[in-house]
Design a protein around this motif. Sequence first.
Motif, PDB file in Angstrom:
ATOM      1  N   VAL A  48      41.042  51.014  40.510  1.00  0.00           N
ATOM      2  CA  VAL A  48      41.365  51.089  41.936  1.00  0.00           C
ATOM      3  C   VAL A  48      41.653  52.528  42.339  1.00  0.00           C
ATOM      4  O   VAL A  48      41.170  53.007  43.382  1.00  0.00           O
ATOM      5  CB  VAL A  48      42.566  50.179  42.273  1.00  0.00           C
ATOM      6  CG1 VAL A  48      43.060  50.454  43.693  1.00  0.00           C
ATOM      7  CG2 VAL A  48      42.170  48.714  42.127  1.00  0.00           C
ATOM      8  N   PHE A  83      38.819  47.926  47.513  1.00  0.00           N
ATOM      9  CA  PHE A  83      39.147  48.191  46.120  1.00  0.00           C
ATOM     10  C   PHE A  83      40.519  47.673  45.750  1.00  0.00           C
ATOM     11  O   PHE A  83      40.754  47.166  44.650  1.00  0.00           O
ATOM     12  CB  PHE A  83      39.050  49.696  45.831  1.00  0.00           C
ATOM     13  CG  PHE A  83      37.678  50.262  46.085  1.00  0.00           C
ATOM     14  CD1 PHE A  83      36.530  49.577  45.688  1.00  0.00           C
ATOM     15  CD2 PHE A  83      37.507  51.476  46.736  1.00  0.00           C
ATOM     16  CE1 PHE A  83      35.258  50.085  45.919  1.00  0.00           C
ATOM     17  CE2 PHE A  83      36.249  51.992  46.979  1.00  0.00           C
ATOM     18  CZ  PHE A  83      35.130  51.298  46.573  1.00  0.00           C
ATOM     19  N   ARG A  84      41.465  47.788  46.679  1.00  0.00           N
ATOM     20  CA  ARG A  84      42.828  47.343  46.387  1.00  0.00           C
ATOM     21  C   ARG A  84      42.927  45.832  46.220  1.00  0.00           C
ATOM     22  O   ARG A  84      43.871  45.330  45.624  1.00  0.00           O
ATOM     23  CB  ARG A  84      43.772  47.807  47.493  1.00  0.00           C
ATOM     24  CG  ARG A  84      44.070  49.304  47.417  1.00  0.00           C
ATOM     25  CD  ARG A  84      45.000  49.759  48.533  1.00  0.00           C
ATOM     26  NE  ARG A  84      45.332  51.163  48.381  1.00  0.00           N
ATOM     27  CZ  ARG A  84      45.980  51.896  49.290  1.00  0.00           C
ATOM     28  NH1 ARG A  84      46.370  51.315  50.434  1.00  0.00           N
ATOM     29  NH2 ARG A  84      46.250  53.170  49.079  1.00  0.00           N
TER      30      ARG A  84
END
Length: 299
Positions: free
Chosen positions: A281, A295-296
């Motif tokens: 991440v 991404f998180r």
Amino acid sequence: MRKLILSGILLCSLFAMQAQELEVIVRTNTQKLQQADPQIFETLVNSIAEFMNNQKWTNDVFEPEERIKANILITIQEELSQVAFKADIAVQASRPVYNSNYDTPLLNYIDKGVVFSYEPFQPIQFSQNRFNDNLSSCLAFYAYIILGLDYDSFAAYGGEPYFQAAQEIVNMVPDGAAAASPGWRAIDGDPSRFFLIENLLSPRVRPFRQAWYEYHRQGLDVAANDVATCRAIIAASMEQFRDVDQAYPNSMIIQTFSDTKADEIMEIFKKGTPQEKNKVVQTMTRLDASNTTKFRSLK
């Protein structure tokens, strides 16, 4: 004697089919078309497919199952005349992962505002030593980019001769043609064909190409036998991608990498350790801040 001749022709044809490197599917989107005959684009699809799939791009022999799969989507944005157009050309390519039924993406890129001319049933011809027209040069350029990325994924820097061939295409485009169809010159900005090949051949991007090899050959290609090792190697290779981003900020190749590989990376690390997920991440957020939220969600 006739049977022998026919058998010889059949064997030669079979060898020719095996010898080709690319397996390209071509489509067009002509929703904005107003003047030109739509049949032009039916023949255009066939001409491009024949050009990409029947051309001999390397000296190597590819078995049918080894051919590199690719897709080309030509979206007509503007009619400049009945035979001249401005289009966005989307290029996607993939290669099989060893010992699996999965194909990993090699390229996912849209070349916007490509200007080209085409008349019905016009053959597309390419010469390594001279510029013929913008369409054939663009297609050959991406053929060599795809080959370079594929060969780099099997051997460190194995794609060098194909990237060099793509660079030669850029160098051969005359000034007048380059001005009429942007994308071949540095002044055309980033992203462009100019900067795509400039990045791939830049000394600052050499670690990217080493990491590209490790990601695919030492990572993905062992996944069927050892998923944990695959994730560990890919996580380590991504640190090299991050280093390239630091050495060459805002480089086109890093954005292209994220566009091509982000979904795959997310899928690979869904079952990773918390430490692996955090590292991935952080790296992907650094490489492509515009997709931070995406991404998180991996955590």
